[in-house]
Scaffold this motif. Structure first.
Motif, PDB file in Angstrom:
ATOM      1  N   GLU A 108       1.955  16.040   5.642  1.00 35.89           N
ATOM      2  CA  GLU A 108       2.933  15.278   4.870  1.00 35.89           C
ATOM      3  C   GLU A 108       4.302  15.951   4.810  1.00 35.89           C
ATOM      4  OE1 GLU A 108       1.341  14.102   1.084  1.00 35.89           O
ATOM      5  OE2 GLU A 108      -0.546  13.400   1.983  1.00 35.89           O
ATOM      6  N   ARG A 113       5.437  10.095   5.925  1.00 36.65           N
ATOM      7  CA  ARG A 113       4.755   8.810   5.753  1.00 36.65           C
ATOM      8  C   ARG A 113       3.232   8.941   5.814  1.00 36.65           C
ATOM      9  NH1 ARG A 113       6.105   4.407   3.572  1.00 36.65           N
ATOM     10  NH2 ARG A 113       4.765   3.279   5.018  1.00 36.65           N
ATOM     11  N   LYS A 116       1.112   7.733   2.939  1.00 37.86           N
ATOM     12  CA  LYS A 116       0.772   6.318   2.754  1.00 37.86           C
ATOM     13  C   LYS A 116      -0.360   5.852   3.666  1.00 37.86           C
ATOM     14  CE  LYS A 116       3.985   5.569  -0.320  1.00 37.86           C
ATOM     15  NZ  LYS A 116       3.623   5.255  -1.722  1.00 37.86           N
ATOM     16  N   ASP A 273       6.780   9.328  12.198  1.00 31.15           N
ATOM     17  CA  ASP A 273       7.082   8.837  10.849  1.00 31.15           C
ATOM     18  C   ASP A 273       7.599   7.401  10.906  1.00 31.15           C
ATOM     19  OD1 ASP A 273       7.026  10.082   8.099  1.00 31.15           O
ATOM     20  OD2 ASP A 273       9.042   9.219   8.070  1.00 31.15           O
ATOM     21  N   LEU A 276       5.084   4.625  11.219  1.00 32.52           N
ATOM     22  CA  LEU A 276       4.343   4.333   9.997  1.00 32.52           C
ATOM     23  C   LEU A 276       5.173   3.595   8.953  1.00 32.52           C
ATOM     24  CD1 LEU A 276       2.446   7.730   9.588  1.00 32.52           C
ATOM     25  CD2 LEU A 276       1.505   5.555  10.410  1.00 32.52           C
ATOM     26  N   GLN A 277       6.420   3.285   9.289  1.00 26.96           N
ATOM     27  CA  GLN A 277       7.246   2.517   8.365  1.00 26.96           C
ATOM     28  C   GLN A 277       6.686   1.099   8.225  1.00 26.96           C
ATOM     29  OE1 GLN A 277       9.732   3.511   6.463  1.00 26.96           O
ATOM     30  NE2 GLN A 277       9.824   5.608   7.269  1.00 26.96           N
ATOM     31  N   VAL A 294      -1.173   1.759   6.834  1.00 29.28           N
ATOM     32  CA  VAL A 294      -0.582   2.321   5.629  1.00 29.28           C
ATOM     33  C   VAL A 294      -0.811   1.384   4.444  1.00 29.28           C
ATOM     34  CG1 VAL A 294       1.152   3.670   6.854  1.00 29.28           C
ATOM     35  CG2 VAL A 294       1.672   1.317   6.175  1.00 29.28           C
ATOM     36  N   ASP A 296       1.308   0.528   2.051  1.00 29.31           N
ATOM     37  CA  ASP A 296       2.465  -0.186   1.499  1.00 29.31           C
ATOM     38  C   ASP A 296       3.086  -1.148   2.508  1.00 29.31           C
ATOM     39  OD1 ASP A 296       3.395   1.807   3.156  1.00 29.31           O
ATOM     40  OD2 ASP A 296       5.068   2.399   1.866  1.00 29.31           O
TER      41      ASP A 296
END
Length: 342
Positions: A108, A113, A116, A273, A276-277, A294, A296
Motif C-alpha cells: 500500500e 490503491r 481498495k 495504481d 486500480l482506479q 476494488v 469502490d
C-alpha cells in the motif's frame, strides 16, 4: 595529465546541460507488456490516455501473446535492465513469474490503491486488475431452464450440443475432474469424464472465435468459458446466459506486475495504481464484462446483475493450486490431444 581543451570544455558543458532532459525523457515513459485487441484498446483509452498522459507519463504498449510475454519476462530476469516496466498476465503465468522471483513486491506504500482491492484477490507481487470465472455458458432459447450441476453437461439429451475451446484445455479438464469427484489437486478423475464427453460427441473448437460462431449458429448450446466472454457475446446479439454450478466454477484473474529490473520502476508502480482506479475498472466492466477488483467501483444495477457474482457464488469458486497445475500441465495436454481428441 589530461589537457582540457576549450572544445572539450564546451562539449562537457553541453552534455551536462542536456543530461537532465535525457533523464526526464526516460522517466516520463512506461513500457507496458500487454495483449492487443480489445484489451489493449481499453488500456489505452481507460488508463494510458485518461490517467497516465494527464500525469505527464507516455505509455508505450509492447503487444504480444501471453506465452512470449511470460518467456521474455523470465528470460530477462538476470539482466541489469528489462524491456518492460509493467507486465500484464493471467494468474497462472503470473504465478510462474513470482516463483522465479522476477517481480517487484507491491504494497500500500508503492501502490496506494491496493488498500481498495478485495481481500480474496490480494497478492504480494502483482495487482489483480480484472476478474471473472469460467462457468457454464448456455443458449437461453434452447435451454430455458439453467443447468444446476456440472453433470448436466454429460446429459445424453444434449448429445453433440456441448462445444469446448481447445485453447482452454486446462479449464475443461478441471471441470471434468470436479464432475468426476476430483479436486484442484487431483485431476485423475478427469480422464474418465473426458472420455465420456467424447462418447457424447462433444465438439472441440479451435478458438474462442469458433466457439462464438458455433453458439451463434446454434450448432452448440453449451460451452465452458469466462462469464465475461458470454456477456460480450450476448451484447453482440447471441441469446446467452451463464450459471455457477452447484459444484462451483474456475476463477479467472488478469493481473499486472512490475519486473524487479524494470527501467522505470517508479512509473511502472504508478501504472499499477492507475489500473486500480474506479474509472479504469469500470471501462473493462462495461465493455468486456470483467468484474472490478476494488471495493469502490460500484456498477450500474443492471450491469452488476449481468456480470458480477454473489457472495455465495464466490464462496463456491475453486481455489487453483498453480504449483499442481504447472506440474501436471504437460500430462494434461498429452491426454487431451492423444486420448480425448485423438
Amino acid at each position: 595529465m589530461i589537457e582540457l581543451t576549450r572544445r572539450g570544455l564546451i562539449a562537457g558543458a553541453a552534455a551536462t546541460t542536456l543530461l537532465p532532459n535525457v533523464v526526464r525523457a526516460q522517466s516520463s515513459q512506461v513500457v507496458v507488456g500487454t495483449w492487443g485487441g480489445d484489451y489493449g484498446d481499453l488500456l489505452r483509452d481507460g488508463v494510458d490516455h485518461a490517467i497516465m498522459k494527464l500525469a505527464g507519463i507516455d505509455v508505450l504498449q509492447d503487444i504480444s501473446g501471453p506465452v512470449p510475454r511470460r518467456t521474455k519476462l523470465l528470460a530477462e530476469r538476470q539482466n541489469r535492465r528489462g524491456s518492460m516496466d509493467v507486465a500484464c498476465l493471467a494468474d497462472f503465468d503470473m504465478f510462474a513469474a513470482t516463483q522465479q522471483n522476477a517481480l517487484e513486491a507491491v504494497n500500500e506504500t508503492n501502490v496506494p490503491r491496493l488498500a481498495k482491492v478485495l481481500p480474496f484477490l490480494r497478492k504480494g507481487s502483482s495487482i489483480p486488475q480484472i476478474y471473472s470465472a469460467h462457468t457454464i455458458v448456455y443458449n437461453t432459447n434452447r435451454v430455458p431452464t439453467p443447468p444446476k450441476s456440472l453433470n448436466d453437461l454429460w446429459d445424453p439429451k444434449y448429445r453433440g450440443k456441448l462445444g469446448l475451446s481447445d485453447f482452454l484445455f486446462t479449464t475443461n479438464t478441471a471441470f471434468a475432474a470436479i464432475a468426476g469427484g476430483g479436486s484442484m489437486t487431483n485431476f485423475e478423475p478427469a480422464k474418465k469424464k473426458l472420455m465420456e464427453w467424447r462418447s457424447l460427441d462433444v465438439k472441440v473448437l479451435s478458438s474462442t472465435e469458433a466457439v462464438a460462431a458455433a453458439l451463434k449458429s446454434e450448432e452448440i448450446w453449451f460451452t465452458i468459458i469466462a462469464a465475461a466472454r458470454g456477456f460480450m457475446w450476448k451484447q453482440a446479439g447471441i441469446p446467452l446466459g451463464h450459471v455457477i454450478a452447484e459444484e462451483g466454477a474456475f476463477p479467472t484473474l488478469y493481473e499486472a506486475a512490475v519486473p524487479r529490473n524494470a527501467r522505470n520502476k517508479e512509473n511502472g508502480l504508478k501504472y499499477l495504481d492507475a489500473m486500480l482506479q474506479p474509472a479504469a475498472q469500470k471501462v473493462f466492466a462495461t465493455k468486456m464484462g470483467y468484474v472490478p477488483t476494488v471495493s469502490d467501483a460500484p456498477l450500474e444495477p443492471d450491469l452488476d446483475k449481468q456480470i458480477n457474482f454473489s457472495e455465495a457464488e464466490r464462496e463456491r469458486f475453486w481455489k487453483p493450486d498453480f504449483a499442481y497445475l504447472a506440474a501436471q500441465q504437460a500430462a494434461m495436454l498429452d491426454f487431451w490431444n492423444k486420448d480425448f481428441k485423438g
